[in-house]
Design a protein around this motif. Structure first.
Motif, PDB file in Angstrom:
ATOM      1  N   LEU A 171     -18.663 -31.765 -18.640  1.00  0.00           N
ATOM      2  CA  LEU A 171     -17.367 -32.421 -18.523  1.00  0.00           C
ATOM      3  C   LEU A 171     -17.453 -33.857 -19.025  1.00  0.00           C
ATOM      4  O   LEU A 171     -18.552 -34.439 -19.083  1.00  0.00           O
ATOM      5  N   SER A 172     -16.320 -34.430 -19.331  1.00  0.00           N
ATOM      6  CA  SER A 172     -16.308 -35.826 -19.758  1.00  0.00           C
ATOM      7  C   SER A 172     -16.611 -36.743 -18.580  1.00  0.00           C
ATOM      8  O   SER A 172     -16.425 -36.370 -17.411  1.00  0.00           O
ATOM      9  N   GLY A 173     -17.061 -37.949 -18.884  1.00  0.00           N
ATOM     10  CA  GLY A 173     -17.457 -38.898 -17.846  1.00  0.00           C
ATOM     11  C   GLY A 173     -16.347 -39.258 -16.886  1.00  0.00           C
ATOM     12  O   GLY A 173     -16.609 -39.743 -15.774  1.00  0.00           O
ATOM     13  N   ARG A 174     -15.117 -39.026 -17.277  1.00  0.00           N
ATOM     14  CA  ARG A 174     -13.968 -39.310 -16.420  1.00  0.00           C
ATOM     15  C   ARG A 174     -14.024 -38.508 -15.115  1.00  0.00           C
ATOM     16  O   ARG A 174     -13.462 -38.925 -14.098  1.00  0.00           O
ATOM     17  N   TYR A 175     -14.741 -37.404 -15.121  1.00  0.00           N
ATOM     18  CA  TYR A 175     -14.791 -36.497 -13.974  1.00  0.00           C
ATOM     19  C   TYR A 175     -15.315 -37.164 -12.708  1.00  0.00           C
ATOM     20  O   TYR A 175     -14.897 -36.812 -11.601  1.00  0.00           O
ATOM     21  N   ASP A 176     -16.222 -38.116 -12.814  1.00  0.00           N
ATOM     22  CA  ASP A 176     -16.785 -38.732 -11.607  1.00  0.00           C
ATOM     23  C   ASP A 176     -16.209 -40.115 -11.312  1.00  0.00           C
ATOM     24  O   ASP A 176     -16.792 -40.897 -10.552  1.00  0.00           O
ATOM     25  N   ASP A 177     -15.039 -40.410 -11.880  1.00  0.00           N
ATOM     26  CA  ASP A 177     -14.412 -41.715 -11.624  1.00  0.00           C
ATOM     27  C   ASP A 177     -13.667 -41.722 -10.297  1.00  0.00           C
ATOM     28  O   ASP A 177     -12.872 -40.820 -10.006  1.00  0.00           O
ATOM     29  N   GLY A 178     -13.906 -42.773  -9.506  1.00  0.00           N
ATOM     30  CA  GLY A 178     -13.133 -43.019  -8.291  1.00  0.00           C
ATOM     31  C   GLY A 178     -13.284 -41.950  -7.227  1.00  0.00           C
ATOM     32  O   GLY A 178     -13.874 -40.892  -7.437  1.00  0.00           O
ATOM     33  N   GLY A 179     -12.747 -42.275  -6.042  1.00  0.00           N
ATOM     34  CA  GLY A 179     -12.738 -41.312  -4.944  1.00  0.00           C
ATOM     35  C   GLY A 179     -13.925 -41.444  -4.016  1.00  0.00           C
ATOM     36  O   GLY A 179     -15.021 -41.851  -4.424  1.00  0.00           O
ATOM     37  N   GLY A 180     -13.718 -41.066  -2.762  1.00  0.00           N
ATOM     38  CA  GLY A 180     -14.774 -41.090  -1.769  1.00  0.00           C
ATOM     39  C   GLY A 180     -15.525 -39.774  -1.708  1.00  0.00           C
ATOM     40  O   GLY A 180     -15.414 -38.922  -2.600  1.00  0.00           O
ATOM     41  N   SER A 181     -16.269 -39.589  -0.646  1.00  0.00           N
ATOM     42  CA  SER A 181     -17.128 -38.420  -0.502  1.00  0.00           C
ATOM     43  C   SER A 181     -16.327 -37.119  -0.519  1.00  0.00           C
ATOM     44  O   SER A 181     -16.688 -36.159  -1.201  1.00  0.00           O
ATOM     45  N   LEU A 182     -15.198 -37.069   0.236  1.00  0.00           N
ATOM     46  CA  LEU A 182     -14.403 -35.846   0.300  1.00  0.00           C
ATOM     47  C   LEU A 182     -13.811 -35.505  -1.065  1.00  0.00           C
ATOM     48  O   LEU A 182     -13.811 -34.343  -1.483  1.00  0.00           O
ATOM     49  N   SER A 183     -13.324 -36.507  -1.772  1.00  0.00           N
ATOM     50  CA  SER A 183     -12.754 -36.276  -3.087  1.00  0.00           C
ATOM     51  C   SER A 183     -13.806 -35.747  -4.061  1.00  0.00           C
ATOM     52  O   SER A 183     -13.526 -34.841  -4.854  1.00  0.00           O
ATOM     53  N   MET A 184     -15.006 -36.291  -3.993  1.00  0.00           N
ATOM     54  CA  MET A 184     -16.091 -35.841  -4.877  1.00  0.00           C
ATOM     55  C   MET A 184     -16.476 -34.398  -4.565  1.00  0.00           C
ATOM     56  O   MET A 184     -16.655 -33.571  -5.471  1.00  0.00           O
ATOM     57  N   GLN A 185     -16.615 -34.086  -3.281  1.00  0.00           N
ATOM     58  CA  GLN A 185     -16.951 -32.727  -2.879  1.00  0.00           C
ATOM     59  C   GLN A 185     -15.858 -31.746  -3.314  1.00  0.00           C
ATOM     60  O   GLN A 185     -16.138 -30.648  -3.810  1.00  0.00           O
ATOM     61  N   ALA A 186     -14.595 -32.172  -3.149  1.00  0.00           N
ATOM     62  CA  ALA A 186     -13.480 -31.290  -3.462  1.00  0.00           C
ATOM     63  C   ALA A 186     -13.408 -30.975  -4.955  1.00  0.00           C
ATOM     64  O   ALA A 186     -13.181 -29.827  -5.344  1.00  0.00           O
ATOM     65  N   ARG A 187     -13.612 -31.979  -5.805  1.00  0.00           N
ATOM     66  CA  ARG A 187     -13.517 -31.721  -7.247  1.00  0.00           C
ATOM     67  C   ARG A 187     -14.678 -30.848  -7.739  1.00  0.00           C
ATOM     68  O   ARG A 187     -14.505 -30.051  -8.665  1.00  0.00           O
ATOM     69  N   LEU A 188     -15.824 -30.987  -7.110  1.00  0.00           N
ATOM     70  CA  LEU A 188     -16.942 -30.096  -7.435  1.00  0.00           C
ATOM     71  C   LEU A 188     -16.611 -28.669  -7.019  1.00  0.00           C
ATOM     72  O   LEU A 188     -16.835 -27.706  -7.766  1.00  0.00           O
ATOM     73  N   ALA A 189     -16.059 -28.533  -5.803  1.00  0.00           N
ATOM     74  CA  ALA A 189     -15.705 -27.208  -5.294  1.00  0.00           C
ATOM     75  C   ALA A 189     -14.657 -26.550  -6.182  1.00  0.00           C
ATOM     76  O   ALA A 189     -14.725 -25.343  -6.445  1.00  0.00           O
ATOM     77  N   GLN A 190     -13.695 -27.308  -6.668  1.00  0.00           N
ATOM     78  CA  GLN A 190     -12.656 -26.749  -7.528  1.00  0.00           C
ATOM     79  C   GLN A 190     -13.255 -26.119  -8.784  1.00  0.00           C
ATOM     80  O   GLN A 190     -12.869 -25.026  -9.195  1.00  0.00           O
ATOM     81  N   VAL A 191     -14.199 -26.803  -9.390  1.00  0.00           N
ATOM     82  CA  VAL A 191     -14.841 -26.282 -10.601  1.00  0.00           C
ATOM     83  C   VAL A 191     -15.714 -25.075 -10.272  1.00  0.00           C
ATOM     84  O   VAL A 191     -15.673 -24.051 -10.970  1.00  0.00           O
ATOM     85  N   VAL A 192     -16.475 -25.169  -9.191  1.00  0.00           N
ATOM     86  CA  VAL A 192     -17.389 -24.083  -8.827  1.00  0.00           C
ATOM     87  C   VAL A 192     -16.605 -22.815  -8.485  1.00  0.00           C
ATOM     88  O   VAL A 192     -16.944 -21.711  -8.948  1.00  0.00           O
ATOM     89  N   PHE A 193     -15.553 -22.923  -7.691  1.00  0.00           N
ATOM     90  CA  PHE A 193     -14.780 -21.741  -7.312  1.00  0.00           C
ATOM     91  C   PHE A 193     -14.075 -21.134  -8.526  1.00  0.00           C
ATOM     92  O   PHE A 193     -13.995 -19.908  -8.651  1.00  0.00           O
ATOM     93  N   THR A 194     -13.572 -21.967  -9.420  1.00  0.00           N
ATOM     94  CA  THR A 194     -12.901 -21.453 -10.616  1.00  0.00           C
ATOM     95  C   THR A 194     -13.880 -20.711 -11.514  1.00  0.00           C
ATOM     96  O   THR A 194     -13.587 -19.608 -12.005  1.00  0.00           O
ATOM     97  N   ALA A 195     -15.055 -21.282 -11.738  1.00  0.00           N
ATOM     98  CA  ALA A 195     -16.046 -20.646 -12.622  1.00  0.00           C
ATOM     99  C   ALA A 195     -16.601 -19.365 -12.024  1.00  0.00           C
ATOM    100  O   ALA A 195     -16.740 -18.345 -12.709  1.00  0.00           O
ATOM    101  N   THR A 196     -16.905 -19.385 -10.722  1.00  0.00           N
ATOM    102  CA  THR A 196     -17.531 -18.220 -10.099  1.00  0.00           C
ATOM    103  C   THR A 196     -16.538 -17.115  -9.773  1.00  0.00           C
ATOM    104  O   THR A 196     -16.932 -16.067  -9.260  1.00  0.00           O
TER     105      THR A 196
END
Length: 336
Positions: A171-196
């Motif tokens: 992904l582009s570097g924009r993916y890890d911009d801003g947000g706290g712990s919950l936001s980071m976990q959530a965006r990772l989960a969104q990608v993982v659930f979509t791919a799997t």
């Protein structure tokens, strides 16, 4: 003379009978051969059942082609979350340029939990298409029903490479911009659930701008190994409905499948019609629960007063006070 003529006549009659018998046998053989070649509609000559479609999407009970007869109760069979191919899947639509479209699911957020939504993507690059659709965010209808995303706007997909059931997603570097712990976990989960959601992908490893990610965001989330859905269990609702999806049109009986991690693996599914009346409210048992996520796959007959906007609600009943704990709601078009 008197004995020779009857003998010849008898011999002639026997010959005619043998010819007729042979003709009957040949005709029967030809009819049998023709029947075995054609077979019945939808099956092969050997009587095999049609193969399960491999399109990357879901139908649940949205087509109304389930085998369960209305009024016969709820039938339960194991299901695997992330497996898009389901019996009754319609043929993929074809665009004007000849490219086939495949139904996929992308995972947004409802509250702080992942929630799938349908998308049509072009085959054969279905995983990449689904991820691009995810990055584009929820549409207006989905936003009106509380679907959001933690993925920063402007994030782009650089590449997806799948090897041995592990997808390396760049992904582009924009993916890890801003947000706290919950936001980071959530965006990772969104990608993982979509791919799997695709059966060929079991886990995901991340790259940003072509570089492997071992620690993600300012919170330092460890990503030095491939991660799967189990790594984001806290981001999944205790009852995750994988089909039908938000905006789907259903008719009775409707097939509902997904996963659950509830007390003693029990849950309830309720269908409400456009009048607000309860059209169905059934108990379901998942394959496991009480700390372990199991799966469920049920066919539910329902009775709506009239067709229109309705809702599928997934909930469980508290063993302590008997109250209903709602885990997921799916806005649908409920056909009478």
């Amino acid at each position: 003379m008197n004995t020779e003529i009857p003998t010849r006549r008898m011999s002639h009659r026997l010959s005619r009978l043998m010819v007729l018998a042979t003709a009957v046998v040949l005709a029967s053989s030809m009819a049998t051969a023709c029947g075995s070649d054609t077979g019945s509609p939808g099956t092969s000559a050997g009587g095999d059942r049609p193969s399960t479609p491999s399109a990357g999407g879901t139908t649940g009970g949205t087509t109304g082609n389930e085998s369960t007869t209305p009024g016969q109760g709820v039938s339960t069979t194991p299901a695997t979350p992330g497996t898009p191919a389901k019996p009754g899947t319609p043929a993929p639509p074809v665009t004007s340029d000849g490219a086939s479209k495949v139904r996929a699911s992308v995972y947004f957020l409802r509250g702080e939990k992942v929630s799938p939504a349908p998308r049509n993507v072009t085959a054969p690059t279905t995983a990449a298409g689904a991820l691009r659709a995810l990055l584009a965010g929820p549409n207006q209808h989905e936003r009106r029903h509380g679907r959001t995303t933690s993925i920063p706007s402007g994030t782009t997909l650089r590449s997806v490479v799948v090897r041995r059931h592990v997808a390396t997603i760049d992904l582009s570097g924009r993916y890890d911009d801003g947000g706290g712990s919950l936001s980071m976990q959530a965006r990772l989960a969104q990608v993982v659930f979509t791919a799997t959601r695709f059966p060929s992908i079991h886990k995901v490893q991340f790259e940003l701008d072509g570089k492997p990610v071992t620690s993600f965001g300012g919170e330092g989330i460890v990503l030095n190994h491939p991660v799967g859905r189990a790594d984001f269990e806290e981001l999944a609702p205790l009852i995750l409905v994988e089909s039908p999806l938000i905006g789907d049109s259903i008719r009775t009986p409707v097939r509902v499948w997904g996963s659950a991690n509830t007390f003693e693996a029990t849950l309830k599914l309720k269908i409400t019609d456009v009048t607000g009346r309860t059209a169905a409210d059934v108990y379901v048992t998942a394959t496991s629960g009480t700390g372990t996520r199991g799966t469920f796959d049920v066919t539910i007959p329902y009775k709506a007063v009239r067709s229109g906007a309705g809702t599928l609600t997934a909930y469980w009943v508290s063993p302590e006070d008997g109250r209903a704990v709602i885990e997921d709601t799916v806005p649908l078009s409920v056909r009478r």
